[in-house]
Design a protein around this motif. Structure first.
Motif, PDB file in Angstrom:
ATOM      1  N   SER A 195      21.136  -0.774  -4.752  1.00  0.00           N
ATOM      2  CA  SER A 195      19.879   0.045  -3.791  1.00  0.00           C
ATOM      3  C   SER A 195      19.489   1.319  -4.808  1.00  0.00           C
ATOM      4  O   SER A 195      18.330   1.611  -4.686  1.00  0.00           O
ATOM      5  N   THR A 196      20.288   1.794  -5.465  1.00  0.00           N
ATOM      6  CA  THR A 196      20.124   2.927  -6.135  1.00  0.00           C
ATOM      7  C   THR A 196      19.303   2.651  -7.169  1.00  0.00           C
ATOM      8  O   THR A 196      18.141   3.152  -7.467  1.00  0.00           O
ATOM      9  N   LEU A 197      19.483   1.403  -7.849  1.00  0.00           N
ATOM     10  CA  LEU A 197      18.572   1.039  -9.001  1.00  0.00           C
ATOM     11  C   LEU A 197      17.366   0.296  -8.512  1.00  0.00           C
ATOM     12  O   LEU A 197      16.192   0.459  -9.189  1.00  0.00           O
ATOM     13  N   GLY A 221      48.870   5.927 -15.888  1.00  0.00           N
ATOM     14  CA  GLY A 221      49.034   4.539 -15.851  1.00  0.00           C
ATOM     15  C   GLY A 221      47.857   3.813 -15.633  1.00  0.00           C
ATOM     16  O   GLY A 221      47.709   2.529 -15.595  1.00  0.00           O
ATOM     17  N   ARG A 222      46.709   4.507 -16.000  1.00  0.00           N
ATOM     18  CA  ARG A 222      45.460   3.912 -16.043  1.00  0.00           C
ATOM     19  C   ARG A 222      45.041   3.291 -17.592  1.00  0.00           C
ATOM     20  O   ARG A 222      45.668   4.129 -18.506  1.00  0.00           O
ATOM     21  N   ILE A 223      44.285   2.334 -17.613  1.00  0.00           N
ATOM     22  CA  ILE A 223      44.138   1.918 -19.227  1.00  0.00           C
ATOM     23  C   ILE A 223      43.240   2.739 -19.540  1.00  0.00           C
ATOM     24  O   ILE A 223      41.781   2.907 -18.886  1.00  0.00           O
ATOM     25  N   ASN A 224      43.049   2.770 -21.163  1.00  0.00           N
ATOM     26  CA  ASN A 224      42.118   3.616 -21.530  1.00  0.00           C
ATOM     27  C   ASN A 224      40.959   2.670 -21.858  1.00  0.00           C
ATOM     28  O   ASN A 224      40.928   2.145 -22.860  1.00  0.00           O
ATOM     29  N   HIS A 225      39.924   2.533 -21.218  1.00  0.00           N
ATOM     30  CA  HIS A 225      38.846   1.674 -21.216  1.00  0.00           C
ATOM     31  C   HIS A 225      37.842   2.234 -22.165  1.00  0.00           C
ATOM     32  O   HIS A 225      36.765   1.346 -22.798  1.00  0.00           O
ATOM     33  N   GLY A 226      37.488   3.459 -21.981  1.00  0.00           N
ATOM     34  CA  GLY A 226      36.620   4.091 -22.776  1.00  0.00           C
ATOM     35  C   GLY A 226      35.195   3.927 -22.129  1.00  0.00           C
ATOM     36  O   GLY A 226      34.789   3.447 -21.184  1.00  0.00           O
ATOM     37  N   GLY A 227      34.267   4.614 -23.082  1.00  0.00           N
ATOM     38  CA  GLY A 227      32.801   4.523 -22.531  1.00  0.00           C
ATOM     39  C   GLY A 227      32.069   5.795 -23.386  1.00  0.00           C
ATOM     40  O   GLY A 227      32.447   6.764 -23.880  1.00  0.00           O
ATOM     41  N   ARG A 228      30.884   5.768 -23.044  1.00  0.00           N
ATOM     42  CA  ARG A 228      29.644   6.694 -23.627  1.00  0.00           C
ATOM     43  C   ARG A 228      28.482   6.750 -22.631  1.00  0.00           C
ATOM     44  O   ARG A 228      28.254   5.630 -22.391  1.00  0.00           O
ATOM     45  N   TRP A 229      27.980   7.912 -22.605  1.00  0.00           N
ATOM     46  CA  TRP A 229      26.541   7.994 -22.211  1.00  0.00           C
ATOM     47  C   TRP A 229      25.533   7.722 -23.148  1.00  0.00           C
ATOM     48  O   TRP A 229      25.606   7.799 -24.443  1.00  0.00           O
ATOM     49  N   ARG A 230      24.365   6.975 -22.534  1.00  0.00           N
ATOM     50  CA  ARG A 230      23.225   6.819 -23.182  1.00  0.00           C
ATOM     51  C   ARG A 230      22.118   6.966 -22.269  1.00  0.00           C
ATOM     52  O   ARG A 230      21.712   6.643 -21.381  1.00  0.00           O
ATOM     53  N   GLU A 231      20.971   7.255 -23.078  1.00  0.00           N
ATOM     54  CA  GLU A 231      19.571   7.591 -22.579  1.00  0.00           C
ATOM     55  C   GLU A 231      18.851   6.386 -22.794  1.00  0.00           C
ATOM     56  O   GLU A 231      18.745   5.843 -23.833  1.00  0.00           O
ATOM     57  N   GLU A 232      18.118   6.027 -21.659  1.00  0.00           N
ATOM     58  CA  GLU A 232      16.986   4.934 -21.941  1.00  0.00           C
ATOM     59  C   GLU A 232      15.641   5.354 -21.452  1.00  0.00           C
ATOM     60  O   GLU A 232      15.515   6.357 -20.429  1.00  0.00           O
ATOM     61  N   GLN A 233      14.477   4.845 -21.570  1.00  0.00           N
ATOM     62  CA  GLN A 233      13.222   5.133 -21.116  1.00  0.00           C
ATOM     63  C   GLN A 233      12.864   4.160 -19.960  1.00  0.00           C
ATOM     64  O   GLN A 233      11.959   4.446 -18.976  1.00  0.00           O
ATOM     65  N   GLU A 234      13.653   3.119 -19.437  1.00  0.00           N
ATOM     66  CA  GLU A 234      13.296   2.320 -18.442  1.00  0.00           C
ATOM     67  C   GLU A 234      14.651   1.408 -17.934  1.00  0.00           C
ATOM     68  O   GLU A 234      15.701   1.575 -18.617  1.00  0.00           O
ATOM     69  N   TRP A 235      14.337   1.001 -16.465  1.00  0.00           N
ATOM     70  CA  TRP A 235      15.406   0.148 -16.002  1.00  0.00           C
ATOM     71  C   TRP A 235      14.673  -1.000 -15.408  1.00  0.00           C
ATOM     72  O   TRP A 235      13.812  -0.873 -14.697  1.00  0.00           O
TER      73      TRP A 235
END
Length: 487
Positions: free
Chosen positions: A267-269, A356-370
């Motif tokens: 619903s957010t998107l 005890g959590r898995i290091n899954h990682g990630g990164r922020w990214r900017e986009e122009q549309e969805w």
């Protein structure tokens, strides 16, 4: 490009009764910037949050109010109709548009407001924002809508029409701390002793035969949510439905905030996608690796997966930068950023941290549309041998089958959920404490988890084997991928 700095003291007027159009009084706390105990004389922009969760809850609302007031905003927090100190009857979502509109216009008319009203809040307090915006109040100036709805039939109360049982839980614990329970110790005691886990084994409920019958108005709206299976006029009411009123929706700067593990991801998107195309004012969205709640953007993890320190943001500062830009006219640089900010999960080394959590990682990214225009939509097909392949199966292949036993349902282990909770039952002989101070029993735990049964999750039983091993679960797998794929 600096946001407002803390410069003021805080004074508060409590339980000011704002009259709605039908004369019902809505209990409202007003926090104002002050010097030496005296409120500032000049009119200022105001921020409104309308909540069913008790505006008097100091742990939930006082830190937020003080943060913005010290930086030059009036903060207005109001109990929704029929909740806590507000008058009237509470009926889930359906009066929030009119009550919100009336409150925004009342605020704008006060001498301490400069006519600019922003709104904020999470979950139900996000619904209340979007509901009032559907009526386009003249003095609504900006909104930060965190983790909230668009159409209750397709993506929250129901999911493509299927009832989300968490709203029965919402009715139970909401009823336990309702105005009716607070006024009648017998009702409070009875609802406070409800073990929601036990009652979930008694569905479907019968009218008059569950603890909800102690508060007839709550039982009425709960059964309305359950019994209206089709997309009928009930689901088109303002409050329950924002999507139906997009054309009439206020055209104001709006930031939609969501989480990949939130119950309101879709619903957010949906709101962002539709309104960013229809409106002239800037509409933005941020999607983090978060579960449901106003505090979760400050966390680096969801369930058993940790996404690294970059995943957490200062959510108050995030709001402040937005409101400073659109309510105070400060150059915070927001207008030079892309409208879409997403956290792409993955890329970690898979080791476990000290928690005890898995290091899954990630990164922020900017986009122009969805949705992203460069997405390559690639169909995969289910095959009788359990494979998942781009090739279509033949026309005469028999379907894969399983037998569902409602007495032994497949447990839900993590994922996108919220509100599947009750109050922890009070142990026999334990001292009586108010339901408003009771700890919640989180029956459904959101986030990322290995899909293996585990005593932490409702419905799991020894020997706690993988869900894939159950006779009523079908599994379809691709061959090992030859390269990384972003989904």
């Amino acid at each position: 490009m600096e946001s407002s700095a803390p410069a003021y003291d805080v004074v508060v007027m409590r339980d000011v009764m704002v009259k709605a159009r039908d004369g019902v009084g809505l209990a409202t706390d007003i926090y104002r910037p002050a010097r030496n105990g005296t409120p500032l004389s000049e009119p200022l922009p105001a921020l409104l949050e309308r909540t069913p969760y008790n505006k008097g809850d100091a742990t939930r609302f006082l830190p937020k109010a003080e943060y913005f007031v010290r930086r030059g905003y009036v903060v207005v927090i109001q109990d929704c109709r029929g909740r806590f100190r507000s008058e009237g009857d509470f009926y889930f979502l359906t009066r929030e548009a009119e009550d919100g509109y009336d409150t925004v216009e009342w605020i704008a008319a006060q001498p301490w407001c400069n006519g600019k009203v922003g709104t904020l809040g999470t979950s139900y307090a996000g619904w209340t924002q979007s509901a009032l915006a559907s009526l386009n109040p003249p003095h609504l100036a900006a909104m930060v809508v965190n983790q909230s709805g668009s159409n209750a039939h397709t993506s929250s109360v129901r999911h493509n029409g299927a009832f989300e049982i968490r709203f029965l839980c919402w009715a139970f614990w909401g009823g336990a701390v309702s105005k009716e329970a607070l006024a009648d110790p017998a009702i409070a005691r009875a609802l406070g002793q409800v073990n929601v886990r036990e009652w979930l084994t008694r569905t479907p409920f019968k009218k008059g035969c569950s603890p909800l019958s102690l508060i007839p108005r709550y039982e009425e709206w709960a059964f309305d949510l359950i019994q209206h299976g089709d997309y009928d006029e009930f689901w088109k009411q303002r409050g329950l439905n924002i999507e139906e009123y997009y054309q009439e929706h206020a055209d104001v700067p709006t930031y939609y905030c969501g989480g990949w593990y939130d119950s309101y991801t879709r619903s957010t998107l949906d709101n962002f996608t539709a309104l960013s195309r229809m409106k002239s004012a800037p509409v933005r969205v941020i999607m983090g690796p978060w579960t449901h709640g106003g505090d979760t953007p400050g966390l680096t993890y969801a369930g058993d997966a940790d996404f690294g320190p970059e995943a957490a943001i200062d959510f108050y500062a995030f709001h402040l930068r937005f409101f400073d830009h659109y309510l105070k006219g400060k150059d915070t640089g927001l207008d030079r950023e892309a409208p879409v900010k997403i956290f792409v999960m993955g890329g970690g080394d898979g080791t476990r941290n000290s928690a005890g959590r898995i290091n899954h990682g990630g990164r922020w990214r900017e986009e122009q549309e969805w949705p992203l225009q460069r997405t390559r939509y690639t169909p995969f097909y289910l095959h009788a041998d359990g494979s998942l392949r781009p090739e279509k199966p033949g026309p005469d292949i028999p379907p894969s089958r399983y037998q569902y036993d409602p007495k032994n349902p497949v447990p839900t282990i993590g994922g996108n959920m919220s509100s599947l909770a009750g109050l922890l039952p009070r142990p026999e002989g334990a001292p009586e404490i108010p339901n408003t101070q009771r700890e919640r029993d989180n029956i459904g735990i959101p986030g990322a988890y290995h899909q293996k049964e585990d005593p932490r999750f409702f419905g799991c039983k020894p020997p706690y084997l993988p869900l894939a091993s159950r006779h009523d679960v079908l599994v379809f797998r691709t061959p090992p991928l030859t390269e990384d794929v972003e989904v």
